[in-house]
Design a protein around this motif. Structure first.
Motif, PDB file in Angstrom:
ATOM      1  N   ALA A 395      25.547  47.821  28.312  1.00 27.03           N
ATOM      2  CA  ALA A 395      24.703  47.148  29.435  1.00 27.03           C
ATOM      3  C   ALA A 395      25.501  45.685  29.832  1.00 27.03           C
ATOM      4  O   ALA A 395      25.352  45.621  31.083  1.00 27.03           O
ATOM      5  N   ALA A 396      26.319  45.190  29.180  1.00 24.75           N
ATOM      6  CA  ALA A 396      27.222  43.868  29.726  1.00 24.75           C
ATOM      7  C   ALA A 396      28.009  44.390  30.957  1.00 24.75           C
ATOM      8  O   ALA A 396      28.246  43.795  31.960  1.00 24.75           O
ATOM      9  N   LEU A 397      28.573  45.629  30.524  1.00 30.83           N
ATOM     10  CA  LEU A 397      29.680  46.127  31.740  1.00 30.83           C
ATOM     11  C   LEU A 397      28.821  46.509  32.859  1.00 30.83           C
ATOM     12  O   LEU A 397      29.470  46.181  33.924  1.00 30.83           O
ATOM     13  N   VAL A 398      27.596  47.193  32.731  1.00 30.03           N
ATOM     14  CA  VAL A 398      27.034  47.340  33.914  1.00 30.03           C
ATOM     15  C   VAL A 398      26.430  46.070  34.708  1.00 30.03           C
ATOM     16  O   VAL A 398      26.677  46.005  35.960  1.00 30.03           O
ATOM     17  N   TRP A 399      25.899  45.182  34.046  1.00 32.29           N
ATOM     18  CA  TRP A 399      25.838  43.891  34.553  1.00 32.29           C
ATOM     19  C   TRP A 399      26.812  43.193  35.225  1.00 32.29           C
ATOM     20  O   TRP A 399      26.710  42.795  36.362  1.00 32.29           O
ATOM     21  N   GLN A 400      28.042  43.279  34.715  1.00 29.14           N
ATOM     22  CA  GLN A 400      29.143  42.816  35.521  1.00 29.14           C
ATOM     23  C   GLN A 400      29.709  43.466  36.657  1.00 29.14           C
ATOM     24  O   GLN A 400      29.699  42.983  37.658  1.00 29.14           O
ATOM     25  N   LEU A 401      29.671  44.677  36.637  1.00 27.64           N
ATOM     26  CA  LEU A 401      29.886  45.571  37.738  1.00 27.64           C
ATOM     27  C   LEU A 401      28.917  45.170  38.641  1.00 27.64           C
ATOM     28  O   LEU A 401      29.281  45.196  40.097  1.00 27.64           O
ATOM     29  N   ARG A 402      27.686  45.500  38.515  1.00 20.53           N
ATOM     30  CA  ARG A 402      26.298  45.135  39.581  1.00 20.53           C
ATOM     31  C   ARG A 402      26.559  43.711  40.319  1.00 20.53           C
ATOM     32  O   ARG A 402      26.428  43.428  41.448  1.00 20.53           O
ATOM     33  N   SER A 403      26.906  42.728  39.181  1.00 16.87           N
ATOM     34  CA  SER A 403      26.883  41.483  39.907  1.00 16.87           C
ATOM     35  C   SER A 403      28.131  40.885  40.496  1.00 16.87           C
ATOM     36  O   SER A 403      28.085  39.918  41.625  1.00 16.87           O
ATOM     37  N   SER A 404      29.259  41.652  40.257  1.00 14.21           N
ATOM     38  CA  SER A 404      30.463  41.369  40.992  1.00 14.21           C
ATOM     39  C   SER A 404      30.829  42.180  41.946  1.00 14.21           C
ATOM     40  O   SER A 404      31.591  41.612  42.901  1.00 14.21           O
ATOM     41  N   GLY A 405      30.182  43.504  42.192  1.00 13.28           N
ATOM     42  CA  GLY A 405      30.543  44.236  43.095  1.00 13.28           C
ATOM     43  C   GLY A 405      31.903  45.161  42.855  1.00 13.28           C
ATOM     44  O   GLY A 405      32.366  46.073  43.525  1.00 13.28           O
ATOM     45  N   ASP A 406      32.453  44.842  41.587  1.00 10.67           N
ATOM     46  CA  ASP A 406      33.720  45.870  41.263  1.00 10.67           C
ATOM     47  C   ASP A 406      33.059  47.035  40.721  1.00 10.67           C
ATOM     48  O   ASP A 406      32.042  47.247  40.650  1.00 10.67           O
ATOM     49  N   HIS A 407      34.017  47.902  40.803  1.00 11.10           N
ATOM     50  CA  HIS A 407      33.512  49.613  40.541  1.00 11.10           C
ATOM     51  C   HIS A 407      34.852  49.990  39.970  1.00 11.10           C
ATOM     52  O   HIS A 407      36.010  49.519  39.874  1.00 11.10           O
ATOM     53  N   PHE A 408      34.582  51.279  39.394  1.00 12.98           N
ATOM     54  CA  PHE A 408      35.626  52.113  38.834  1.00 12.98           C
ATOM     55  C   PHE A 408      35.918  53.470  39.907  1.00 12.98           C
ATOM     56  O   PHE A 408      35.004  53.893  40.300  1.00 12.98           O
ATOM     57  N   PRO A 416      45.498  61.708  35.651  1.00 16.24           N
ATOM     58  CA  PRO A 416      44.046  61.478  36.149  1.00 16.24           C
ATOM     59  C   PRO A 416      43.504  60.359  35.156  1.00 16.24           C
ATOM     60  O   PRO A 416      43.823  60.368  33.962  1.00 16.24           O
ATOM     61  N   GLY A 417      42.249  59.451  35.647  1.00 17.54           N
ATOM     62  CA  GLY A 417      41.880  58.725  34.669  1.00 17.54           C
ATOM     63  C   GLY A 417      40.933  57.715  35.694  1.00 17.54           C
ATOM     64  O   GLY A 417      40.835  58.048  37.086  1.00 17.54           O
ATOM     65  N   LEU A 418      40.591  56.579  35.212  1.00 15.31           N
ATOM     66  CA  LEU A 418      39.636  55.809  35.717  1.00 15.31           C
ATOM     67  C   LEU A 418      40.528  54.053  36.257  1.00 15.31           C
ATOM     68  O   LEU A 418      41.012  53.934  35.238  1.00 15.31           O
ATOM     69  N   THR A 419      40.124  53.825  37.326  1.00 10.47           N
ATOM     70  CA  THR A 419      40.655  52.473  37.594  1.00 10.47           C
ATOM     71  C   THR A 419      39.913  51.617  37.984  1.00 10.47           C
ATOM     72  O   THR A 419      38.878  51.888  38.857  1.00 10.47           O
ATOM     73  N   LEU A 420      40.006  50.515  37.469  1.00  8.21           N
ATOM     74  CA  LEU A 420      39.070  49.418  37.925  1.00  8.21           C
ATOM     75  C   LEU A 420      39.424  48.664  39.185  1.00  8.21           C
ATOM     76  O   LEU A 420      40.518  48.322  39.520  1.00  8.21           O
ATOM     77  N   VAL A 421      38.470  48.772  40.118  1.00 13.31           N
ATOM     78  CA  VAL A 421      38.886  47.988  41.432  1.00 13.31           C
ATOM     79  C   VAL A 421      37.947  46.506  41.714  1.00 13.31           C
ATOM     80  O   VAL A 421      36.763  46.561  41.394  1.00 13.31           O
ATOM     81  N   ARG A 422      38.736  45.758  41.818  1.00 13.53           N
ATOM     82  CA  ARG A 422      38.404  44.397  41.515  1.00 13.53           C
ATOM     83  C   ARG A 422      37.880  43.912  43.028  1.00 13.53           C
ATOM     84  O   ARG A 422      38.864  44.145  43.875  1.00 13.53           O
ATOM     85  N   THR A 423      36.893  43.172  43.133  1.00  9.86           N
ATOM     86  CA  THR A 423      36.553  42.679  44.745  1.00  9.86           C
ATOM     87  C   THR A 423      36.965  41.428  44.641  1.00  9.86           C
ATOM     88  O   THR A 423      37.018  40.749  45.733  1.00  9.86           O
ATOM     89  N   THR A 424      36.817  40.743  43.500  1.00  8.38           N
ATOM     90  CA  THR A 424      37.253  39.262  43.750  1.00  8.38           C
ATOM     91  C   THR A 424      38.203  39.003  42.287  1.00  8.38           C
ATOM     92  O   THR A 424      38.185  39.684  41.608  1.00  8.38           O
ATOM     93  N   GLU A 425      39.108  37.873  42.561  1.00  8.82           N
ATOM     94  CA  GLU A 425      39.847  37.615  41.677  1.00  8.82           C
ATOM     95  C   GLU A 425      39.119  36.510  40.732  1.00  8.82           C
ATOM     96  O   GLU A 425      38.643  35.620  41.199  1.00  8.82           O
ATOM     97  N   ASP A 426      39.319  36.660  39.463  1.00  7.87           N
ATOM     98  CA  ASP A 426      38.601  35.825  38.386  1.00  7.87           C
ATOM     99  C   ASP A 426      39.689  34.575  38.238  1.00  7.87           C
ATOM    100  O   ASP A 426      40.430  34.586  37.171  1.00  7.87           O
ATOM    101  N   GLU A 427      39.438  33.505  38.770  1.00  5.47           N
ATOM    102  CA  GLU A 427      40.185  32.285  38.607  1.00  5.47           C
ATOM    103  C   GLU A 427      39.349  31.218  37.772  1.00  5.47           C
ATOM    104  O   GLU A 427      38.234  30.994  37.832  1.00  5.47           O
ATOM    105  N   PRO A 428      40.273  30.415  37.005  1.00 10.82           N
ATOM    106  CA  PRO A 428      39.606  29.442  36.232  1.00 10.82           C
ATOM    107  C   PRO A 428      38.979  28.462  37.098  1.00 10.82           C
ATOM    108  O   PRO A 428      39.388  28.339  38.375  1.00 10.82           O
ATOM    109  N   ILE A 429      37.691  27.818  36.697  1.00 11.76           N
ATOM    110  CA  ILE A 429      36.984  27.339  37.658  1.00 11.76           C
ATOM    111  C   ILE A 429      37.040  25.608  37.397  1.00 11.76           C
ATOM    112  O   ILE A 429      37.107  25.304  36.363  1.00 11.76           O
ATOM    113  N   VAL A 430      37.158  24.806  38.388  1.00 12.01           N
ATOM    114  CA  VAL A 430      37.607  23.513  38.343  1.00 12.01           C
ATOM    115  C   VAL A 430      36.484  22.799  38.922  1.00 12.01           C
ATOM    116  O   VAL A 430      36.175  22.942  40.243  1.00 12.01           O
ATOM    117  N   GLU A 431      35.618  21.933  38.019  1.00 16.74           N
ATOM    118  CA  GLU A 431      34.394  21.309  38.508  1.00 16.74           C
ATOM    119  C   GLU A 431      34.660  19.737  38.787  1.00 16.74           C
ATOM    120  O   GLU A 431      35.384  19.266  37.889  1.00 16.74           O
TER     121      GLU A 431
END
Length: 439
Positions: A395-408, A416-431
């Protein structure tokens, strides 16, 4: 080898952190000795009742549910070192009284319940403050290593404590075990007193009560999906999946008809894997990806299901090693992801929330595990928990894929196999520093 060791243990070069780790190691060996002897004592006093084990574990963690957020507020407002000295002193005094009752032979079941609750109060204050205090012992680049070594310290104690308790329980009685554990629990007080406060990495300014409101910390996490997901995932896994203090003692005594030394071996096998998981994360230098957290959660769930279907003691002990590995690798990755992505002004309250969902939900999970084991058998309480954690991870994986736009993506060809396609880079956030804190 020298290069690997210097990388793995580089935080120990910092004197304050070295004192911190040493004090924690000595205390936690005693604590795990006490908890192991306590579980065996509860089974003896209750006539081998898994439900009684669930109650004592629930009472131990009930204060975490009630007091942890308040402790996080204290950590953001007051001197963390002084808070830790006070909390550890309270724990030591309570443990001394409990040990005297056990050694004198007058202890009854309700005494165990009462002191489990009192020791839980001290831990509820100490744990979130200690989690936040690590960031004051080392500089930010060393923080992942320091947190990983703290987990390694914890799991080294999980190996040594139950093993020593098993030996002492076989040779003596529960009384001497509690007395030795009590002596060891005093160690952190001396460690904190010996630290050089001028070497701590902290601000000299102290925020007011209005700058450390609990509700502001909760709102901060709610606005941050990258913090919310690992915290929610650890709430589910911590509540249902991490109930081995209840299930392993009952599994050893009821299902495998074993003695206290065998119970110690099961706990030690889990802790050996957990120590490996902690050391595996010690080389981490940056914020882990959310998919590292999710992958560890799914692996842990699969191995927990396998433990529940173990046909005998040997198979269960073998399977507990990878189960322990992924349990701590998951907890450390989630901890790093939270700690490395938040502003220091909120650290105490956010880590208090993390501790709340990770440990504070234990009363619910321990009670459920004890009740389930009482009615449907201890093995089924383990594999059912694993299935729940597997569903939570998916469920957490589905939540992450839907909210980020990433997909397999399905990869064809020779491999053959599955590859994760990232739409954004996950960088540390400086606030920026919150306005009122800056003022």
């Amino acid at each position: 080898m020298r290069a690997v060791l210097s990388t793995t243990f580089r935080s120990l070069q910092v004197r304050n952190y070295r004192l911190f780790a040493t004090g924690q190691l000595v205390k936690l060996i005693g604590v795990w000795m006490m908890f192991t002897a306590q579980d065996w004592l509860v089974l003896d006093l209750s006539g081998n009742s898994p439900g009684a084990l669930g109650i004592v574990t629930a009472l131990q963690f009930l204060p975490v549910l009630l007091l942890t957020l308040w402790a996080g507020k204290l950590a953001d407002r007051f001197d963390k070192r002084k808070l830790l000295i006070s909390a550890n002193a309270a724990f030591a005094v309570t443990a001394i009284v409990f040990a005297i009752l056990v050694a004198s032979g007058v202890v009854v079941l309700w005494h165990v319940f009462l002191f489990a609750l009192l020791l839980g109060v001290a831990n509820a204050i100490e744990t979130p403050v200690r989690q936040a205090f690590v960031s004051e012992l080392v500089e930010l680049p060393l923080l992942p290593n320091a947190l990983a070594l703290s987990a390694a310290t914890f799991n080294t104690a999980r190996i040594g404590g139950p093993a020593l308790a098993g030996v002492f329980l076989a040779l003596f009685d529960t009384g001497p075990v509690f007395l030795i554990a009590t002596v060891l629990s005093v160690a952190p007080i001396f460690s904190y007193l010996m630290m050089r406060t001028v070497d701590l990495f902290r601000s000299t300014a102290r925020p007011s009560a209005g700058d450390t409101r609990i509700v502001d910390g909760l709102k901060y996490v709610w606005r941050r999906h990258d913090l919310l997901l690992p915290i929610v995932l650890m709430a589910a896994v911590g509540m249902i999946g991490f109930n081995f203090p209840v299930t392993l003692a009952a599994l050893a005594k009821i299902n495998f008809n074993a003695g206290p030394s065998t119970f110690g071996l099961l706990t030690t096998a889990l802790a050996v894997g957990a120590l490996g998981g902690a050391l595996a994360g010690s080389g981490r230098r940056s914020r882990p990806s959310v998919y590292v957290v999710l992958g560890a959660a799914l692996a842990f769930a699969v191995f927990e299901i396998a433990v529940g279907f173990s046909p005998n003691f040997i198979v269960a002990m073998i399977l507990l090693v990878p189960t322990g590995f992924f349990s701590i690798y998951l907890a450390q990755a989630a901890n790093h992801r939270v700690q490395m992505g938040l502003h220091s002004a909120y650290r105490g309250r956010v880590m208090a929330l993390y501790v709340l969902v990770f440990l504070g939900t234990t009363p619910i999970g321990a009670s459920l595990a004890g009740w389930w084991g009482e009615h449907f058998g201890v093995p089924s309480s383990i594999w059912t928990a694993g299935i729940f954690c597997l569903i939570a991870g998916v469920a957490a994986l589905v939540w992450q894929l839907r909210s980020s736009g990433d997909h397999f993506s399905l990869r064809n060809g020779s491999r053959p196999g599955l590859t994760l396609v990232r739409t954004t880079e996950d960088e540390p956030i400086v606030e920026p520093v919150p306005a009122r804190v800056a003022a």
